[in-house]
Motif scaffolding. Structure first.
Motif, PDB file in Angstrom:
ATOM      1  N   GLU A 296       0.961  -1.376  -0.212  1.00 42.03           N
ATOM      2  CA  GLU A 296       0.251  -0.128  -0.389  1.00 42.03           C
ATOM      3  C   GLU A 296       1.224   1.259  -0.180  1.00 42.03           C
ATOM      4  O   GLU A 296       0.326   2.878  -0.345  1.00 42.03           O
ATOM      5  CB  GLU A 296      -1.053  -0.347   1.349  1.00 42.03           C
ATOM      6  CG  GLU A 296      -2.364  -1.062   1.425  1.00 42.03           C
ATOM      7  CD  GLU A 296      -3.158  -0.594   1.718  1.00 42.03           C
ATOM      8  OE1 GLU A 296      -3.054   0.053   3.003  1.00 42.03           O
ATOM      9  OE2 GLU A 296      -3.520  -1.494   2.432  1.00 42.03           O
ATOM     10  N   TYR A 345      -1.798   1.705  -5.570  1.00 41.57           N
ATOM     11  CA  TYR A 345      -2.172   1.992  -5.170  1.00 41.57           C
ATOM     12  C   TYR A 345      -4.272   2.692  -5.527  1.00 41.57           C
ATOM     13  O   TYR A 345      -5.043   1.746  -5.429  1.00 41.57           O
ATOM     14  CB  TYR A 345      -2.219   1.711  -2.882  1.00 41.57           C
ATOM     15  CG  TYR A 345      -3.321   1.657  -2.009  1.00 41.57           C
ATOM     16  CD1 TYR A 345      -4.234   0.845  -2.285  1.00 41.57           C
ATOM     17  CD2 TYR A 345      -3.861   2.734  -0.983  1.00 41.57           C
ATOM     18  CE1 TYR A 345      -5.524   0.632  -1.249  1.00 41.57           C
ATOM     19  CE2 TYR A 345      -4.079   2.441  -0.082  1.00 41.57           C
ATOM     20  CZ  TYR A 345      -5.438   1.107  -0.003  1.00 41.57           C
ATOM     21  OH  TYR A 345      -5.897   0.970   0.950  1.00 41.57           O
ATOM     22  N   ALA A 346      -3.585   4.067  -5.090  1.00 41.67           N
ATOM     23  CA  ALA A 346      -4.431   5.070  -5.620  1.00 41.67           C
ATOM     24  C   ALA A 346      -4.817   4.477  -7.398  1.00 41.67           C
ATOM     25  O   ALA A 346      -6.169   4.831  -7.499  1.00 41.67           O
ATOM     26  CB  ALA A 346      -3.554   6.481  -5.646  1.00 41.67           C
ATOM     27  N   LYS A 349      -7.539   1.470  -7.070  1.00 41.12           N
ATOM     28  CA  LYS A 349      -8.639   2.020  -6.587  1.00 41.12           C
ATOM     29  C   LYS A 349      -9.126   3.109  -8.112  1.00 41.12           C
ATOM     30  O   LYS A 349     -11.157   2.906  -8.161  1.00 41.12           O
ATOM     31  CB  LYS A 349      -8.415   2.648  -5.123  1.00 41.12           C
ATOM     32  CG  LYS A 349      -8.282   2.186  -4.155  1.00 41.12           C
ATOM     33  CD  LYS A 349      -8.164   2.738  -2.820  1.00 41.12           C
ATOM     34  CE  LYS A 349      -7.095   4.157  -2.306  1.00 41.12           C
ATOM     35  NZ  LYS A 349      -7.808   4.645  -1.408  1.00 41.12           N
ATOM     36  N   MET A 352     -10.525   0.837 -10.294  1.00 40.69           N
ATOM     37  CA  MET A 352     -12.194   0.331  -9.716  1.00 40.69           C
ATOM     38  C   MET A 352     -13.377   0.624  -9.520  1.00 40.69           C
ATOM     39  O   MET A 352     -13.960   0.573 -10.161  1.00 40.69           O
ATOM     40  CB  MET A 352     -12.044  -0.409  -8.572  1.00 40.69           C
ATOM     41  CG  MET A 352     -11.288  -1.330  -7.999  1.00 40.69           C
ATOM     42  SD  MET A 352     -11.193  -3.097  -8.866  1.00 40.69           S
ATOM     43  CE  MET A 352     -12.731  -3.743  -8.166  1.00 40.69           C
ATOM     44  N   ARG A 353     -13.336   2.274 -10.032  1.00 36.38           N
ATOM     45  CA  ARG A 353     -14.091   3.299 -10.024  1.00 36.38           C
ATOM     46  C   ARG A 353     -14.978   3.358 -11.446  1.00 36.38           C
ATOM     47  O   ARG A 353     -15.913   3.470 -11.168  1.00 36.38           O
ATOM     48  CB  ARG A 353     -13.966   4.738  -8.889  1.00 36.38           C
ATOM     49  CG  ARG A 353     -13.762   4.214  -7.776  1.00 36.38           C
ATOM     50  CD  ARG A 353     -13.623   6.218  -6.841  1.00 36.38           C
ATOM     51  NE  ARG A 353     -12.171   6.689  -7.671  1.00 36.38           N
ATOM     52  CZ  ARG A 353     -11.149   6.919  -6.817  1.00 36.38           C
ATOM     53  NH1 ARG A 353     -11.228   5.948  -5.767  1.00 36.38           N
ATOM     54  NH2 ARG A 353     -10.166   7.310  -8.098  1.00 36.38           N
TER      55      ARG A 353
END
Length: 436
Positions: A296, A345-346, A349, A352-353
């Protein structure tokens, strides 16, 4: 409750059995309580409530030995309420019904009831709901005590009808005041030198009840002169640190460890790792969490960090405790000093959005395989540019769904190995722009 006093109580009659020191020094008024100024001060919540004559239901949240029971009892004295104490560990629905019925009788005769419920978080949802009507009609004024986070352990309906007050561990100055009051009651000083006296306070670990019990043990020794800290440690076992592997301490300490690593502080990270290990935490849990930190918070800024964690984990599995724990400690040091990046990590995410937002959009046809004639007739694979045949091994084609605006998901930082990855990303972005 054996804590927090400012003036000694009356000595026991000679004919009575010796009373414990904590009982002899029990506070007789809120003004005698040591510590908890953030709750009891003139401008603090309880001080304001008492001054205005509008005491409401309360939840005391804090560790053992900081005065929860004592303060509740003194609140009843200062407001002329009948004090009833029960424990959620030993009480069930039948006992609660008796308590509520007795409180109704008192209310009918003009006297209110302060019901103190120790370990209130141990009541289940239905039992907690059972307090609500009696709180609302004024039959009882509820004061609950819990060592667990009320946000997680108590019903929202109960929390909405009570104010949560946080009681803190006693600091060394508060504990020293307790020692001085105890010495006044005993009529003599403890046989400890300065370093041993400080060690005694540290052994109590912020618990007023614990320090009084330790004082009682030391006061009973028949020694000549003063003991040093080594002699004290030989005679007294250090109090085990408060640590619940499924409670607040578990989550608080792993948060402290994770943030210390993220903040590049190896000393703090080692401290919190040691706190968890000495508290009895499973080293395998720590190995998993340490690996998560590498994924992370370090990511591709140091591609070796993941391997360090996995190797430490495997080393622990082979060596066991306590030798294998050193491998975990070394991994923590490495992570704390490694360059940090959460870009991967960002980026994940964000991907995924985007995936959830675009639903079931298919890939563009030019990157689909066409194993059948029907699929070829439908345009599958048409126009695909084979990157190895392109200049610089890069075609610059669009691989997102048709009609979808190209997003920017991965944004590497100028730290560690990601500095090199950023150069590559910028290079391909420039070629993509040139090749349309």
């Amino acid at each position: 409750m054996a804590d927090l006093f400012d003036t000694p109580g009356d000595p026991a009659p000679k004919s009575a059995a010796p009373r414990p020191l904590a009982d002899r020094l029990r506070p007789r008024a809120l003004s005698e309580v040591i510590g908890q100024d953030q709750v009891l001060g003139p401008d603090a919540p309880l001080g304001v409530m008492l001054a205005s004559g509008s005491l409401g239901s309360l939840i005391f949240w804090g560790p053992p030995g900081v005065g929860k029971t004592t303060i509740a009892r003194l609140l009843a004295d200062e407001t002329d309420l009948h004090f009833i104490q029960i424990s959620a560990i030993f009480s069930g629905v039948p006992e609660l019904k008796k308590v509520f019925e007795a409180a109704r009788h008192r209310a009918a005769n003009g006297q209110g009831t302060l019901l103190f419920v120790d370990e209130i978080h141990r009541f289940n949802k239905a039992q907690q709901d059972g307090f609500l009507p009696h709180m609302e009609d004024g039959t009882i004024l509820l004061v609950g005590a819990t060592t667990e986070n009320p946000s997680f352990e108590l019903n929202a309906a109960l929390l909405s009808r009570a104010q949560v007050l946080v009681l803190k561990r006693l600091d060394l100055a508060d504990l020293e005041r307790l020692v001085q009051r105890a010495e006044k009651e005993l009529g003599r000083a403890l046989p400890l030198d300065g370093a041993a006296r400080e060690a005694l306070l540290e052994m109590a670990d912020g618990d007023g009840r614990a320090v009084l019990n330790l004082i009682e043990q030391v006061a009973a020794w028949k020694v000549e002169g003063k003991l040093d800290s080594q002699a004290l440690a030989t005679r007294l076992m250090r109090r085990a640190a408060k640590y619940d592997k499924s409670g607040d301490e578990h989550f608080n300490l792993i948060s402290a460890l994770h943030k210390s690593v993220r903040g590049s502080d190896p000393d703090a990270a080692l401290y919190w790792l040691a706190r968890m290990l000495t508290g009895g935490e499973d080293p395998r849990y720590l190995a998993r969490r340490i690996t998560r930190m590498a994924v992370e918070d370090i990511g591709l800024a140091d591609t070796h960090s993941h391997r360090v964690c996995l190797d430490a984990w495997e080393t622990y599995e082979r060596l066991g405790s306590p030798e294998g724990e050193l491998a975990l400690a070394q991994a923590v040091i490495y992570l704390a000093l490694a360059p940090k990046s959460n870009a991967g990590y960002a980026g994940f995410k964000a991907a995924m959005r985007a995936a959830k937002k675009t639903g079931s959009e298919p890939p563009p046809k030019h990157i689909l395989n066409a194993p059948t004639r029907l699929m070829k007739d439908e345009g599958y694979g048409a126009g695909y540019a084979y990157d190895h045949d392109a200049e610089d091994g890069f075609s610059g084609q669009d691989y997102f769904p048709e009609g979808m605006k190209r997003p920017v998901l991965y944004q590497p930082v100028e730290r560690g190995f990601e500095r090199e990855l950023k150069k590559r990303l910028d290079y391909f972005a420039k070629l993509r722009l040139q090749r349309g």
